[in-house]
Design a protein around this motif. Structure first.
Motif, PDB file in Angstrom:
ATOM      1  N   VAL A 268       1.163  -5.047   3.960  1.00  0.00           N
ATOM      2  CA  VAL A 268       0.076  -5.370   4.893  1.00  0.00           C
ATOM      3  C   VAL A 268      -0.353  -6.815   4.679  1.00  0.00           C
ATOM      4  O   VAL A 268      -0.497  -7.268   3.537  1.00  0.00           O
TER       5      VAL A 268
ATOM      6  N   THR B 230      -0.830  -3.637  10.978  1.00  0.00           N
ATOM      7  CA  THR B 230      -1.625  -2.746  10.141  1.00  0.00           C
ATOM      8  C   THR B 230      -2.861  -3.475   9.629  1.00  0.00           C
ATOM      9  O   THR B 230      -2.837  -4.678   9.380  1.00  0.00           O
TER      10      THR B 230
ATOM     11  N   MET C 139      -5.735   2.648   5.720  1.00  0.00           N
ATOM     12  CA  MET C 139      -4.844   1.835   6.533  1.00  0.00           C
ATOM     13  C   MET C 139      -5.002   2.242   7.987  1.00  0.00           C
ATOM     14  O   MET C 139      -4.907   3.422   8.324  1.00  0.00           O
TER      15      MET C 139
ATOM     16  N   VAL D 226       0.844  -1.193   0.000  1.00  0.00           N
ATOM     17  CA  VAL D 226       0.000   0.000   0.000  1.00  0.00           C
ATOM     18  C   VAL D 226       0.877   1.239   0.000  1.00  0.00           C
ATOM     19  O   VAL D 226       1.840   1.334   0.777  1.00  0.00           O
TER      20      VAL D 226
ATOM     21  N   LEU E 265      -6.357  -3.033   6.872  1.00  0.00           N
ATOM     22  CA  LEU E 265      -6.977  -2.286   5.784  1.00  0.00           C
ATOM     23  C   LEU E 265      -8.484  -2.329   5.937  1.00  0.00           C
ATOM     24  O   LEU E 265      -9.060  -3.376   6.270  1.00  0.00           O
TER      25      LEU E 265
END
Length: 356
Positions: free
Chosen positions: A263, A345, A276, A254, A347
């Protein structure tokens, strides 16, 4: 078969839909919390389970029996209200005994059941006192004993700890959970307090705008929020606009401004706009030039066991929670690097993101 089941339960107030097609199953002995902001439909859902509000459409079943249109006093459920609703002219013992009297239980058996219920909540020595002579925490436990003494199939809790001060509220959270586990009563609780729901529930139902947006174990709700709303309502989150540049079998890349992040997510394709999400406590402050990106401390807040920093970075402002471990806190204006593990992380769906 689930012990308590809600199937497409909907509630209208005139043309306003307060609860929309709620589907929920609760297993016997499970502790489930309905969590959400004011007006999200959580209390209305609880009241429909209790029988205080009529269901506009849908079905509610208890132990395989349809109770959708059964009167509240025939469901046999135990209820603890936000205000506790104790009778001020009755002693503690009489308050607890009231439900048994309404069921015309013999006096000798009532006395033994009341004694056991008060022992469960550690109030044996207060049986002859009146509610006005008790603290808030003690009144809450009397209300809990009164609900449990009838041995209900389901215990309903309507923000039972909201009137307590912060320290007592925290103590009562764990006491409530211990009592529920000891008794094994199936429990559904309404709360707007995220820490309360996360700490004592087996599962959490996050509600927004009358809909259940995520039903999951507390850890997964926190670590894997399904929407932008959940990521910011359940705890704090840094949300950064980005775009997927490449995707593989186990992860994707990303771009967040000039920052490239890998990610652990395979649900998105190259070109997809995303948000994110990174929790503030997952970020680590390191020396400038040693992290994923550099920033400057704009503000800092002392929280006792932690410091909360707001740092300005090329990717946007980021919140960082650092432990108060004895090291000197960073001053405002201090330059620092920011780093975090790749697996921390998350999404969020493309329709939750706005990318210029």
């Amino acid at each position: 078969m689930s012990f308590l089941r809600l199937t497409d339960v909907t509630k209208f107030y005139g043309a306003t839909r307060a609860v929309s097609a709620m589907n929920l199953t609760v297993e016997k002995g499970e502790f489930v919390s309905l969590l959400g902001p004011s007006g999200c439909g959580k209390t209305t859902t609880l009241q429909m389970i209790a029988g205080f509000e009529a269901v506009s459409s849908g079905r509610i079943e208890l132990a395989g029996k349809d109770i959708t249109h059964a009167k509240a006093n025939t469901r046999g459920l135990g209820i603890v209200f936000q205000t506790y609703a104790l009778f001020p002219h009755m002693t503690v013992a009489d308050n607890v005994s009231f439900g048994l009297e309404m069921r015309k239980m013999p006096k000798s058996e009532r006395a033994e059941r009341v004694k056991q219920a008060l022992a469960l909540v550690h109030l044996e020595a207060h049986a002859t006192r009146y509610p006005r002579e008790l603290s808030g925490g003690q009144r809450q436990r009397v209300a809990l004993a009164r609900a449990l003494v009838i041995e209900p199939p389901v215990l309903l809790l309507d923000e039972p700890l909201s009137n307590l001060d912060a320290k007592l509220r925290e103590e009562m959270q764990f006491e409530l959970r211990q009592i529920q586990r000891k008794v094994g009563t199936t429990t559904v609780m309404v709360t707007h307090d995220q820490s309360e729901a996360m700490s004592i529930s087996d599962r959490v139902v996050v509600m927004e705008g009358g809909c259940a947006t995520q039903i999951d174990h507390p850890h997964r709700v926190y670590e894997h929020p399904s929407t932008r709303f959940i990521s910011t309502f359940v705890g704090k989150a840094n949300l950064l606009n980005g775009r997927v540049t490449a995707s593989g079998a186990r992860s994707c890349h990303v771009a967040v401004g000039a920052l490239a992040v890998e990610v652990d997510d395979t649900a998105y394709m190259p070109g997809d706009a995303v948000l994110m999400s990174v929790r503030p406590e997952k970020l680590q402050l390191v020396e400038a030039g040693r992290g994923r990106l550099d920033g400057q401390v704009l503000e800092r807040f002392f929280l006792g066991s932690q410091w909360l920093y707001r740092l300005g970075t090329p990717a946007g402002d980021l919140m960082v929670l650092s432990p108060n471990d004895g090291r000197d806190a960073l001053d405002e204006g201090h330059a620092a690097g920011i780093d975090w593990p790749a697996h921390c992380t998350r999404l969020l769906p493309a329709d939750e993101a706005v990318v210029a």
